[in-house]
Design a protein around this motif. Sequence first.
Motif, PDB file in Angstrom:
ATOM      1  N   ARG A   1       0.896  -1.165   0.047  1.00  0.00           N
ATOM      2  CA  ARG A   1       0.135  -0.137  -0.092  1.00  0.00           C
ATOM      3  C   ARG A   1       0.857   1.194  -0.067  1.00  0.00           C
ATOM      4  O   ARG A   1       1.996   1.276   0.547  1.00  0.00           O
ATOM      5  CB  ARG A   1      -0.892   0.058   1.174  1.00  0.00           C
ATOM      6  N   SER A   2       0.311   2.426  -0.455  1.00  0.00           N
ATOM      7  CA  SER A   2       1.000   3.535  -0.509  1.00  0.00           C
ATOM      8  C   SER A   2       1.438   3.838   0.822  1.00  0.00           C
ATOM      9  O   SER A   2       0.833   3.633   1.840  1.00  0.00           O
ATOM     10  CB  SER A   2       0.299   4.753  -1.111  1.00  0.00           C
ATOM     11  N   ASN A   3       2.844   4.502   0.755  1.00  0.00           N
ATOM     12  CA  ASN A   3       3.558   4.929   2.104  1.00  0.00           C
ATOM     13  C   ASN A   3       3.764   3.806   3.166  1.00  0.00           C
ATOM     14  O   ASN A   3       3.860   3.995   4.362  1.00  0.00           O
ATOM     15  CB  ASN A   3       2.576   5.967   2.829  1.00  0.00           C
ATOM     16  N   VAL A   4       3.802   2.545   2.770  1.00  0.00           N
ATOM     17  CA  VAL A   4       4.163   1.244   3.592  1.00  0.00           C
ATOM     18  C   VAL A   4       5.750   1.444   3.861  1.00  0.00           C
ATOM     19  O   VAL A   4       6.115   0.527   4.805  1.00  0.00           O
ATOM     20  CB  VAL A   4       3.733  -0.085   2.875  1.00  0.00           C
TER      21      VAL A   4
ATOM     22  N   LYS B   1       4.578   7.470  -5.518  1.00  0.00           N
ATOM     23  CA  LYS B   1       5.531   8.164  -6.116  1.00  0.00           C
ATOM     24  C   LYS B   1       6.062   6.953  -7.346  1.00  0.00           C
ATOM     25  O   LYS B   1       6.381   7.563  -8.459  1.00  0.00           O
ATOM     26  CB  LYS B   1       6.834   8.666  -5.559  1.00  0.00           C
ATOM     27  N   THR B   2       6.000   5.719  -7.028  1.00  0.00           N
ATOM     28  CA  THR B   2       6.443   4.786  -7.983  1.00  0.00           C
ATOM     29  C   THR B   2       5.259   4.609  -9.104  1.00  0.00           C
ATOM     30  O   THR B   2       4.151   3.984  -8.703  1.00  0.00           O
ATOM     31  CB  THR B   2       6.708   3.217  -7.251  1.00  0.00           C
ATOM     32  N   LEU B   3       5.365   4.917 -10.225  1.00  0.00           N
ATOM     33  CA  LEU B   3       4.402   4.982 -11.526  1.00  0.00           C
ATOM     34  C   LEU B   3       4.751   3.776 -12.335  1.00  0.00           C
ATOM     35  O   LEU B   3       3.894   3.671 -13.049  1.00  0.00           O
ATOM     36  CB  LEU B   3       4.217   6.266 -11.679  1.00  0.00           C
ATOM     37  N   LEU B   4       5.923   3.315 -12.332  1.00  0.00           N
ATOM     38  CA  LEU B   4       6.211   2.506 -13.351  1.00  0.00           C
ATOM     39  C   LEU B   4       6.888   1.047 -12.582  1.00  0.00           C
ATOM     40  O   LEU B   4       6.941   1.065 -11.559  1.00  0.00           O
ATOM     41  CB  LEU B   4       7.520   2.950 -14.067  1.00  0.00           C
ATOM     42  N   ILE B   5       7.205   0.225 -13.668  1.00  0.00           N
ATOM     43  CA  ILE B   5       7.889  -1.256 -13.063  1.00  0.00           C
ATOM     44  C   ILE B   5       9.376  -1.006 -13.313  1.00  0.00           C
ATOM     45  O   ILE B   5       9.954  -0.772 -14.208  1.00  0.00           O
ATOM     46  CB  ILE B   5       7.522  -2.477 -13.901  1.00  0.00           C
TER      47      ILE B   5
ATOM     48  N   ASP C   1      10.739  -3.184  -8.389  1.00  0.00           N
ATOM     49  CA  ASP C   1       9.858  -2.437  -7.472  1.00  0.00           C
ATOM     50  C   ASP C   1       8.638  -1.922  -8.241  1.00  0.00           C
ATOM     51  O   ASP C   1       8.448  -1.203  -9.292  1.00  0.00           O
ATOM     52  CB  ASP C   1      10.896  -0.846  -7.326  1.00  0.00           C
ATOM     53  N   LEU C   2       7.490  -2.255  -7.708  1.00  0.00           N
ATOM     54  CA  LEU C   2       6.159  -2.006  -8.396  1.00  0.00           C
ATOM     55  C   LEU C   2       5.181  -0.867  -7.598  1.00  0.00           C
ATOM     56  O   LEU C   2       5.567  -0.597  -6.539  1.00  0.00           O
ATOM     57  CB  LEU C   2       5.282  -3.350  -8.157  1.00  0.00           C
ATOM     58  N   PRO C   3       4.682  -0.450  -8.506  1.00  0.00           N
ATOM     59  CA  PRO C   3       3.655   0.975  -7.846  1.00  0.00           C
ATOM     60  C   PRO C   3       3.053   0.253  -6.817  1.00  0.00           C
ATOM     61  O   PRO C   3       2.595  -0.954  -6.795  1.00  0.00           O
ATOM     62  CB  PRO C   3       2.900   1.214  -8.984  1.00  0.00           C
TER      63      PRO C   3
END
Length: 201
Positions: A31-34, A58-62, A75-77
């Motif tokens: 989840r975002s911000n984990v 912030k991560t929007l790409l693979i 690193d996944l979104p």
Amino acid sequence: MDIKTAEFTLSSPRVSLCPKDTKPEYAFIGRSNVGKSSLINMLTLNKKLAKTSSTPGKTLLINHFIINREWYLVDLPGYGFAKRSKSEVVRLDQMIRGYILGREQLVNVFVLVDVRLEPQAIDLEFIHWLGVSDIPFAIVFTKADKLSAAKVHDNVKAYEKKLLETWEEMPPHFITSAEKRKGREELLDYIEQINKSLKDG
């Protein structure tokens, strides 16, 4: 496992554009911000490898990182509550699911869960989807330094109890702290064991 080299390789907007390589891949998602970027940087002992941010999502790409020239850390979104438009949420969801279901090189997904929180529906739904989709995964509890050891234990047990309502056994899980480097060796040993079994197999 000693990490001698960790280098950024490629950012891809979809699975078809990921590296043309056969090396095993280990994906990290949550989840975002984990605390995903902090965990990746702790594992690789490189504070600048994954970009950390106080702004969730912030991560929007693979993002592929080659480790020891032997395997990829991916690193996944994040999924969940980042402020995104509906169309962007759908696009990210399709990208994540496309990668997880369609990437033959993927050998394990690490699902990051904030150990401070009670079991969240969005995490449980994602974990259930991985199980139904027959994707090997492990749970990584993050931010263990923010609680006492007893409270961490209680919260993990609460998570286990919740999962065992629908699962026969608790999936592999790790308790980590990016700040204290807790869980680093256990996680890397787990990856090393899988890599070794792939070579032997």
